[in-house]
Write a protein that holds these residues in place. Structure first.
Motif, PDB file in Angstrom:
ATOM      1  N   THR A 117       0.825  -1.212   0.000  1.00  0.00           N
ATOM      2  CA  THR A 117       0.000   0.000   0.000  1.00  0.00           C
ATOM      3  C   THR A 117       0.860   1.264   0.000  1.00  0.00           C
ATOM      4  N   GLU A 118       2.145   1.108   0.234  1.00  0.00           N
ATOM      5  CA  GLU A 118       3.094   2.228   0.277  1.00  0.00           C
ATOM      6  C   GLU A 118       3.254   2.840  -1.109  1.00  0.00           C
ATOM      7  N   THR A 119       3.287   4.168  -1.176  1.00  0.00           N
ATOM      8  CA  THR A 119       3.470   4.842  -2.468  1.00  0.00           C
ATOM      9  C   THR A 119       4.947   4.997  -2.823  1.00  0.00           C
ATOM     10  N   VAL A 120       5.833   4.787  -1.866  1.00  0.00           N
ATOM     11  CA  VAL A 120       7.269   4.910  -2.117  1.00  0.00           C
ATOM     12  C   VAL A 120       7.725   3.757  -3.003  1.00  0.00           C
ATOM     13  N   ARG A 121       8.476   4.063  -4.059  1.00  0.00           N
ATOM     14  CA  ARG A 121       9.005   3.019  -4.946  1.00  0.00           C
ATOM     15  C   ARG A 121      10.521   2.892  -4.823  1.00  0.00           C
ATOM     16  N   SER A 122      11.218   4.026  -4.620  1.00  0.00           N
ATOM     17  CA  SER A 122      12.670   3.953  -4.459  1.00  0.00           C
ATOM     18  C   SER A 122      13.090   4.877  -3.333  1.00  0.00           C
ATOM     19  N   LEU A 123      14.282   4.591  -2.784  1.00  0.00           N
ATOM     20  CA  LEU A 123      14.772   5.420  -1.690  1.00  0.00           C
ATOM     21  C   LEU A 123      16.284   5.399  -1.652  1.00  0.00           C
ATOM     22  N   ILE A 124      16.807   6.393  -0.985  1.00  0.00           N
ATOM     23  CA  ILE A 124      18.234   6.486  -0.707  1.00  0.00           C
ATOM     24  C   ILE A 124      18.346   6.884   0.758  1.00  0.00           C
ATOM     25  N   SER A 125      19.215   6.216   1.500  1.00  0.00           N
ATOM     26  CA  SER A 125      19.314   6.444   2.931  1.00  0.00           C
ATOM     27  C   SER A 125      20.766   6.316   3.378  1.00  0.00           C
ATOM     28  N   VAL A 126      21.204   7.235   4.248  1.00  0.00           N
ATOM     29  CA  VAL A 126      22.576   7.217   4.754  1.00  0.00           C
ATOM     30  C   VAL A 126      22.564   7.406   6.270  1.00  0.00           C
ATOM     31  N   PRO A 127      23.520   6.774   6.956  1.00  0.00           N
ATOM     32  CA  PRO A 127      23.605   6.994   8.402  1.00  0.00           C
ATOM     33  C   PRO A 127      24.253   8.348   8.699  1.00  0.00           C
ATOM     34  N   VAL A 128      23.824   8.950   9.793  1.00  0.00           N
ATOM     35  CA  VAL A 128      24.443  10.177  10.290  1.00  0.00           C
ATOM     36  C   VAL A 128      25.243   9.771  11.517  1.00  0.00           C
ATOM     37  N   ILE A 146      28.099  10.332  14.647  1.00  0.00           N
ATOM     38  CA  ILE A 146      28.836  11.190  15.577  1.00  0.00           C
ATOM     39  C   ILE A 146      29.862  10.281  16.228  1.00  0.00           C
ATOM     40  N   ASN A 147      31.112  10.635  16.039  1.00  0.00           N
ATOM     41  CA  ASN A 147      32.210   9.786  16.494  1.00  0.00           C
ATOM     42  C   ASN A 147      32.027   8.388  15.898  1.00  0.00           C
ATOM     43  N   ASP A 148      31.864   7.367  16.744  1.00  0.00           N
ATOM     44  CA  ASP A 148      31.711   6.009  16.233  1.00  0.00           C
ATOM     45  C   ASP A 148      30.276   5.515  16.266  1.00  0.00           C
ATOM     46  N   GLY A 149      29.337   6.382  16.635  1.00  0.00           N
ATOM     47  CA  GLY A 149      27.957   5.945  16.767  1.00  0.00           C
ATOM     48  C   GLY A 149      27.029   6.537  15.727  1.00  0.00           C
ATOM     49  N   VAL A 150      25.937   5.833  15.485  1.00  0.00           N
ATOM     50  CA  VAL A 150      24.911   6.325  14.565  1.00  0.00           C
ATOM     51  C   VAL A 150      23.981   7.246  15.348  1.00  0.00           C
ATOM     52  N   ALA A 151      23.931   8.501  14.940  1.00  0.00           N
ATOM     53  CA  ALA A 151      23.074   9.486  15.597  1.00  0.00           C
ATOM     54  C   ALA A 151      21.748   9.643  14.873  1.00  0.00           C
ATOM     55  N   GLY A 152      21.717   9.224  13.606  1.00  0.00           N
ATOM     56  CA  GLY A 152      20.484   9.384  12.846  1.00  0.00           C
ATOM     57  C   GLY A 152      20.570   8.748  11.479  1.00  0.00           C
ATOM     58  N   ILE A 153      19.501   8.924  10.741  1.00  0.00           N
ATOM     59  CA  ILE A 153      19.405   8.416   9.374  1.00  0.00           C
ATOM     60  C   ILE A 153      18.817   9.523   8.513  1.00  0.00           C
ATOM     61  N   LEU A 154      19.466   9.792   7.400  1.00  0.00           N
ATOM     62  CA  LEU A 154      18.989  10.774   6.438  1.00  0.00           C
ATOM     63  C   LEU A 154      18.434  10.013   5.241  1.00  0.00           C
ATOM     64  N   LYS A 155      17.173  10.287   4.866  1.00  0.00           N
ATOM     65  CA  LYS A 155      16.527   9.489   3.829  1.00  0.00           C
ATOM     66  C   LYS A 155      15.723  10.366   2.884  1.00  0.00           C
ATOM     67  N   ILE A 156      15.779  10.012   1.605  1.00  0.00           N
ATOM     68  CA  ILE A 156      14.931  10.628   0.590  1.00  0.00           C
ATOM     69  C   ILE A 156      14.218   9.493  -0.134  1.00  0.00           C
ATOM     70  N   THR A 157      12.925   9.679  -0.344  1.00  0.00           N
ATOM     71  CA  THR A 157      12.139   8.658  -1.030  1.00  0.00           C
ATOM     72  C   THR A 157      11.527   9.234  -2.297  1.00  0.00           C
ATOM     73  N   SER A 158      11.127   8.341  -3.182  1.00  0.00           N
ATOM     74  CA  SER A 158      10.489   8.751  -4.430  1.00  0.00           C
ATOM     75  C   SER A 158       9.351   7.798  -4.773  1.00  0.00           C
ATOM     76  N   GLU A 159       8.353   8.323  -5.415  1.00  0.00           N
ATOM     77  CA  GLU A 159       7.256   7.497  -5.897  1.00  0.00           C
ATOM     78  C   GLU A 159       7.607   6.849  -7.227  1.00  0.00           C
ATOM     79  N   GLU A 160       8.734   7.230  -7.807  1.00  0.00           N
ATOM     80  CA  GLU A 160       9.225   6.675  -9.073  1.00  0.00           C
ATOM     81  C   GLU A 160      10.318   5.648  -8.791  1.00  0.00           C
ATOM     82  N   PRO A 161      10.355   4.555  -9.512  1.00  0.00           N
ATOM     83  CA  PRO A 161      11.449   3.589  -9.335  1.00  0.00           C
ATOM     84  C   PRO A 161      12.734   4.067 -10.019  1.00  0.00           C
TER      85      PRO A 161
END
Length: 153
Positions: free
Chosen positions: A97-108, A110-125
């Motif tokens: 049911t999700e409209t997202v077809r493709s995505l790109i995601s990178v960890p954010v 700080i030092n050696d730990g993951v503080a977050g995730i940066l993501k962009i999605t698209s309805e186009e493959p």
């Protein structure tokens, strides 16, 4: 990088994040929305910027913050990911049911730990490239520096 220099013009954390996310969605002019998930244990936050509606929101609702399988994979493996077509992806179960077809995601990081995730999605493959991934890796480094300066550790 111009983004890194211009972020210094803002003193408030939310203004810095708005500036970064706005620039991301304008660089990816095909896409409408950029998401940043900040994963601090006692203060998880989902920050969204939307180009079309001139919208910037910050969400603390635990239900809205639930990471999807690919977000968890990025956080656990500390690696970036491009998914060309979620409907053809074998590593993750997609919600049809999700409209997202493709995505790109990178960890954010700080030092050696993951503080977050940066993501962009698209309805186009198939809209994201390795060049897009390199750009987001650079931007995630900038966000990591801002988070470190803001003592988001």
């Amino acid at each position: 990088m111009e983004l890194s220099e211009n972020i210094k013009n803002f003193s408030v954390f939310s203004e810095k994040m708005r500036f970064v996310l706005r620039n991301i969605i304008y660089m990816f002019h095909r896409e409408r929305t950029a998401c940043l998930y900040l994963l601090k244990q006692d203060m998880p936050v989902k920050v969204v910027a939307d180009k079309e509606d001139d919208f910037f929101a910050c969400e603390k609702d635990p239900e809205a913050l639930a990471l999807k399988q690919f977000d968890e994979w990025v956080a656990e493996n500390r690696q970036s990911i491009i998914i060309a077509d979620i409907n053809k992806e074998v590593r993750f179960v997609s919600d049809k049911t999700e409209t997202v077809r493709s995505l790109i995601s990178v960890p954010v990081m700080i030092n050696d730990g993951v503080a977050g995730i940066l993501k962009i999605t698209s309805e186009e493959p198939g809209v994201f490239s390795r060049e897009d991934l390199r750009f987001l890796d650079i931007v995630s480094g900038i966000i990591g520096k801002v988070l470190a300066e803001e003592a988001y550790v």
